[in-house]
Motif scaffolding. Structure first.
Motif, PDB file in Angstrom:
ATOM      1  N   ALA A 144      -6.210  -0.907  10.162  1.00 47.58           N
ATOM      2  CA  ALA A 144      -5.792  -0.095   9.014  1.00 47.58           C
ATOM      3  C   ALA A 144      -6.834  -0.152   7.905  1.00 47.58           C
ATOM      4  O   ALA A 144      -6.738  -0.991   7.001  1.00 47.58           O
ATOM      5  CB  ALA A 144      -4.435  -0.590   8.500  1.00 47.58           C
ATOM      6  N   PRO A 145      -7.833   0.728   7.948  1.00 45.02           N
ATOM      7  CA  PRO A 145      -8.879   0.702   6.916  1.00 45.02           C
ATOM      8  C   PRO A 145      -8.376   1.085   5.523  1.00 45.02           C
ATOM      9  O   PRO A 145      -9.089   0.918   4.542  1.00 45.02           O
ATOM     10  CB  PRO A 145      -9.877   1.747   7.422  1.00 45.02           C
ATOM     11  CG  PRO A 145      -9.574   1.929   8.864  1.00 45.02           C
ATOM     12  CD  PRO A 145      -8.103   1.712   8.991  1.00 45.02           C
ATOM     13  N   ARG A 146      -7.129   1.595   5.450  1.00 46.25           N
ATOM     14  CA  ARG A 146      -6.548   2.069   4.185  1.00 46.25           C
ATOM     15  C   ARG A 146      -7.460   3.117   3.524  1.00 46.25           C
ATOM     16  O   ARG A 146      -7.751   3.055   2.336  1.00 46.25           O
ATOM     17  CB  ARG A 146      -6.280   0.895   3.238  1.00 46.25           C
ATOM     18  CG  ARG A 146      -5.080   0.041   3.632  1.00 46.25           C
ATOM     19  CD  ARG A 146      -4.879  -1.122   2.664  1.00 46.25           C
ATOM     20  NE  ARG A 146      -3.573  -1.742   2.793  1.00 46.25           N
ATOM     21  CZ  ARG A 146      -3.289  -2.740   3.641  1.00 46.25           C
ATOM     22  NH1 ARG A 146      -4.233  -3.189   4.452  1.00 46.25           N
ATOM     23  NH2 ARG A 146      -2.080  -3.270   3.693  1.00 46.25           N
ATOM     24  N   LYS A 147      -7.888   4.076   4.336  1.00 49.42           N
ATOM     25  CA  LYS A 147      -8.747   5.144   3.846  1.00 49.42           C
ATOM     26  C   LYS A 147      -7.987   6.455   3.641  1.00 49.42           C
ATOM     27  O   LYS A 147      -8.587   7.492   3.358  1.00 49.42           O
ATOM     28  CB  LYS A 147      -9.913   5.370   4.815  1.00 49.42           C
ATOM     29  CG  LYS A 147     -10.921   4.220   4.812  1.00 49.42           C
ATOM     30  CD  LYS A 147     -12.142   4.553   5.652  1.00 49.42           C
ATOM     31  CE  LYS A 147     -13.173   3.438   5.589  1.00 49.42           C
ATOM     32  NZ  LYS A 147     -14.389   3.744   6.386  1.00 49.42           N
ATOM     33  N   ASP A 148      -6.671   6.417   3.824  1.00 45.47           N
ATOM     34  CA  ASP A 148      -5.887   7.629   3.632  1.00 45.47           C
ATOM     35  C   ASP A 148      -5.781   8.010   2.160  1.00 45.47           C
ATOM     36  O   ASP A 148      -5.462   9.144   1.832  1.00 45.47           O
ATOM     37  CB  ASP A 148      -4.486   7.454   4.235  1.00 45.47           C
ATOM     38  CG  ASP A 148      -3.747   6.255   3.662  1.00 45.47           C
ATOM     39  OD1 ASP A 148      -4.396   5.220   3.405  1.00 45.47           O
ATOM     40  OD2 ASP A 148      -2.519   6.347   3.474  1.00 45.47           O
ATOM     41  N   ASP A 149      -6.046   7.042   1.258  1.00 42.96           N
ATOM     42  CA  ASP A 149      -5.977   7.290  -0.174  1.00 42.96           C
ATOM     43  C   ASP A 149      -7.023   6.407  -0.850  1.00 42.96           C
ATOM     44  O   ASP A 149      -6.926   5.179  -0.803  1.00 42.96           O
ATOM     45  CB  ASP A 149      -4.582   6.961  -0.706  1.00 42.96           C
ATOM     46  CG  ASP A 149      -4.412   7.331  -2.181  1.00 42.96           C
ATOM     47  OD1 ASP A 149      -5.428   7.632  -2.842  1.00 42.96           O
ATOM     48  OD2 ASP A 149      -3.270   7.295  -2.671  1.00 42.96           O
ATOM     49  N   PRO A 150      -8.051   7.003  -1.482  1.00 46.35           N
ATOM     50  CA  PRO A 150      -9.116   6.208  -2.083  1.00 46.35           C
ATOM     51  C   PRO A 150      -8.726   5.518  -3.388  1.00 46.35           C
ATOM     52  O   PRO A 150      -9.475   4.677  -3.891  1.00 46.35           O
ATOM     53  CB  PRO A 150     -10.220   7.242  -2.326  1.00 46.35           C
ATOM     54  CG  PRO A 150      -9.490   8.527  -2.517  1.00 46.35           C
ATOM     55  CD  PRO A 150      -8.302   8.454  -1.601  1.00 46.35           C
ATOM     56  N   GLU A 151      -7.559   5.870  -3.930  1.00 51.08           N
ATOM     57  CA  GLU A 151      -7.139   5.278  -5.201  1.00 51.08           C
ATOM     58  C   GLU A 151      -6.619   3.857  -4.993  1.00 51.08           C
ATOM     59  O   GLU A 151      -6.404   3.407  -3.873  1.00 51.08           O
ATOM     60  CB  GLU A 151      -6.048   6.156  -5.835  1.00 51.08           C
ATOM     61  CG  GLU A 151      -6.476   7.589  -6.125  1.00 51.08           C
ATOM     62  CD  GLU A 151      -7.659   7.661  -7.080  1.00 51.08           C
ATOM     63  OE1 GLU A 151      -7.709   6.824  -8.009  1.00 51.08           O
ATOM     64  OE2 GLU A 151      -8.531   8.514  -6.894  1.00 51.08           O
ATOM     65  N   ALA A 152      -6.408   3.140  -6.116  1.00 51.43           N
ATOM     66  CA  ALA A 152      -5.868   1.787  -6.052  1.00 51.43           C
ATOM     67  C   ALA A 152      -4.522   1.798  -5.345  1.00 51.43           C
ATOM     68  O   ALA A 152      -3.702   2.709  -5.541  1.00 51.43           O
ATOM     69  CB  ALA A 152      -5.715   1.218  -7.467  1.00 51.43           C
ATOM     70  N   ARG A 153      -4.268   0.777  -4.487  1.00 56.23           N
ATOM     71  CA  ARG A 153      -3.052   0.727  -3.685  1.00 56.23           C
ATOM     72  C   ARG A 153      -1.968  -0.045  -4.422  1.00 56.23           C
ATOM     73  O   ARG A 153      -2.213  -1.115  -4.976  1.00 56.23           O
ATOM     74  CB  ARG A 153      -3.319   0.063  -2.330  1.00 56.23           C
ATOM     75  CG  ARG A 153      -4.543   0.546  -1.587  1.00 56.23           C
ATOM     76  CD  ARG A 153      -4.582   2.050  -1.403  1.00 56.23           C
ATOM     77  NE  ARG A 153      -3.521   2.550  -0.574  1.00 56.23           N
ATOM     78  CZ  ARG A 153      -3.713   3.241   0.549  1.00 56.23           C
ATOM     79  NH1 ARG A 153      -4.936   3.499   0.965  1.00 56.23           N
ATOM     80  NH2 ARG A 153      -2.693   3.687   1.242  1.00 56.23           N
ATOM     81  N   GLN A 154      -0.762   0.492  -4.378  1.00 56.66           N
ATOM     82  CA  GLN A 154       0.394  -0.183  -4.957  1.00 56.66           C
ATOM     83  C   GLN A 154       1.129  -0.967  -3.873  1.00 56.66           C
ATOM     84  O   GLN A 154       1.393  -0.448  -2.781  1.00 56.66           O
ATOM     85  CB  GLN A 154       1.356   0.849  -5.590  1.00 56.66           C
ATOM     86  CG  GLN A 154       0.737   1.654  -6.727  1.00 56.66           C
ATOM     87  CD  GLN A 154       0.354   0.786  -7.910  1.00 56.66           C
ATOM     88  OE1 GLN A 154       1.103  -0.125  -8.296  1.00 56.66           O
ATOM     89  NE2 GLN A 154      -0.811   1.055  -8.480  1.00 56.66           N
ATOM     90  N   ASN A 155       1.440  -2.213  -4.152  1.00 58.30           N
ATOM     91  CA  ASN A 155       2.235  -3.039  -3.241  1.00 58.30           C
ATOM     92  C   ASN A 155       1.589  -3.148  -1.855  1.00 58.30           C
ATOM     93  O   ASN A 155       2.274  -3.204  -0.839  1.00 58.30           O
ATOM     94  CB  ASN A 155       3.656  -2.460  -3.122  1.00 58.30           C
ATOM     95  CG  ASN A 155       4.640  -3.454  -2.517  1.00 58.30           C
ATOM     96  OD1 ASN A 155       4.470  -4.663  -2.643  1.00 58.30           O
ATOM     97  ND2 ASN A 155       5.665  -2.943  -1.849  1.00 58.30           N
ATOM     98  N   ASN A 156       0.231  -3.145  -1.824  1.00 58.18           N
ATOM     99  CA  ASN A 156      -0.516  -3.270  -0.567  1.00 58.18           C
ATOM    100  C   ASN A 156      -0.218  -2.154   0.433  1.00 58.18           C
ATOM    101  O   ASN A 156      -0.343  -2.340   1.642  1.00 58.18           O
ATOM    102  CB  ASN A 156      -0.233  -4.631   0.096  1.00 58.18           C
ATOM    103  CG  ASN A 156      -0.865  -5.778  -0.653  1.00 58.18           C
ATOM    104  OD1 ASN A 156      -2.076  -5.822  -0.813  1.00 58.18           O
ATOM    105  ND2 ASN A 156      -0.049  -6.693  -1.131  1.00 58.18           N
ATOM    106  N   GLU A 157       0.177  -0.998  -0.072  1.00 57.52           N
ATOM    107  CA  GLU A 157       0.537   0.098   0.825  1.00 57.52           C
ATOM    108  C   GLU A 157      -0.684   0.582   1.608  1.00 57.52           C
ATOM    109  O   GLU A 157      -1.807   0.596   1.111  1.00 57.52           O
ATOM    110  CB  GLU A 157       1.120   1.261   0.028  1.00 57.52           C
ATOM    111  CG  GLU A 157       1.631   2.396   0.884  1.00 57.52           C
ATOM    112  CD  GLU A 157       2.252   3.505   0.056  1.00 57.52           C
ATOM    113  OE1 GLU A 157       1.601   4.557  -0.071  1.00 57.52           O
ATOM    114  OE2 GLU A 157       3.364   3.312  -0.449  1.00 57.52           O
ATOM    115  N   GLY A 158      -0.442   0.978   2.836  1.00 57.00           N
ATOM    116  CA  GLY A 158      -1.504   1.511   3.686  1.00 57.00           C
ATOM    117  C   GLY A 158      -0.965   2.571   4.614  1.00 57.00           C
ATOM    118  O   GLY A 158       0.153   3.079   4.424  1.00 57.00           O
ATOM    119  N   GLU A 159      -1.751   2.911   5.636  1.00 56.44           N
ATOM    120  CA  GLU A 159      -1.317   3.926   6.594  1.00 56.44           C
ATOM    121  C   GLU A 159      -0.021   3.492   7.284  1.00 56.44           C
ATOM    122  O   GLU A 159       0.240   2.304   7.457  1.00 56.44           O
ATOM    123  CB  GLU A 159      -2.404   4.152   7.633  1.00 56.44           C
ATOM    124  CG  GLU A 159      -3.701   4.719   7.060  1.00 56.44           C
ATOM    125  CD  GLU A 159      -4.748   3.655   6.782  1.00 56.44           C
ATOM    126  OE1 GLU A 159      -5.930   3.984   6.714  1.00 56.44           O
ATOM    127  OE2 GLU A 159      -4.354   2.489   6.614  1.00 56.44           O
TER     128      GLU A 159
END
Length: 263
Positions: free
Chosen positions: A68-83
């Motif tokens: 999960a590279p967490r590249k679906d949203d380049p903004e700061a992540r809330q609550n460690n949210e990812g794909e």
């Protein structure tokens, strides 16, 4: 049940042991096999999901993957949210549960009987594959469909590229995503292959050992599976240096790197 855990934690990383423990809490009689892919390589993840899932194996199988590279949203992540988590059912009954990111479902999208979102939190932990996802994955493996949500169509999933390194095996052979049936070459044809900044001559062959010692072969490799349309089986081209390492020949390239046939 035979569970394949594919993740980019790193070879020998204790994260594999932690996730395995969570899976076995729910499925204590299962066997878990761990496969490490390079960090953030959704291409390698998707390649092995297909190679292991679409080929023969134990009747009761679950492939649980996390890259999960967490590249679906380049903004700061809330609550460690990812794909989000996604489920696929293959024609042979293999269940696949993993993060929908990049190419993780690309190689199976045309084979799966169904692909569906899983109704589970996308956040809640930096280590979602241990703390959040295993319960959902094992519930689905046991036949609980209550967590299955919206269906995904193949055209909603990006296609895998046909010109990349998919894997480098322990012998230094380079597995590519070049389909063998896209080439119209006669055996023993000389070709030039570029990987990154390195160009090397090679011999096209339909059998990787049909070259002398020290010669680089460009040939259909050992990876592939039946085609979704039931036609010619899919085989992937491989670079193989007999008696040596193709990986070293090309300057030790990385998975995902571009592979080009010149001329």
């Amino acid at each position: 049940m035979f569970i394949t855990l594919i993740a980019d934690y790193g070879i020998g990383d204790p994260a594999f042991a932690e996730v395995t423990q969570r899976l076995l809490m729910a499925l204590p009689a299962s066997q878990v096999h761990c496969l490490s892919v390079p960090a953030f390589s959704t291409l390698a993840t998707g390649f092995w999901v297909a190679q292991l899932g679409l080929n023969p194996g134990p009747e009761e199988r679950l492939i649980y993957h996390n890259c999960a590279p967490r590249k679906d949203d380049p903004e700061a992540r809330q609550n460690n949210e990812g794909e989000g988590l996604t489920y696929a059912l293959l024609p042979n009954g293999v269940k696949v549960v993993g993060v929908f990111a990049g190419y993780t479902f690309s190689f199976i999208k045309d084979h799966a009987q169904e692909i569906r979102n899983v109704k589970v939190s996308r956040g809640g932990s930096q280590f979602r594959s241990r703390d959040v996802f295993p319960t959902a994955a094992t519930d689905i493996a046991k036949g609980d469909s209550s967590l299955l949500g919206e269906r995904l169509k193949p055209d909603q999933i990006v296609s895998a590229p046909n010109d990349r390194i998919a894997w480098i095996d322990g012998y230094g052979n380079i597995k590519t995503t070049i389909p063998a049936d896209t080439l119209d070459l006669k055996p023993e044809t000389k070709v030039a292959i570029r990987v990154g900044d390195v160009v090397s001559d090679a011999i096209y062959t339909d059998g990787t050992f049909d070259v002398p010692e020290g010669t680089l072969a460009f040939a259909p490799g050992s990876s592939g599976w039946d085609a979704a349309d039931g036609k010619q089986p899919i085989r992937w081209m491989e670079l193989f240096l007999r008696g040596g390492s193709a990986w070293n020949r090309f300057g030790r390239p990385r998975v995902n790197q571009l592979v080009t046939r010149l001329g």
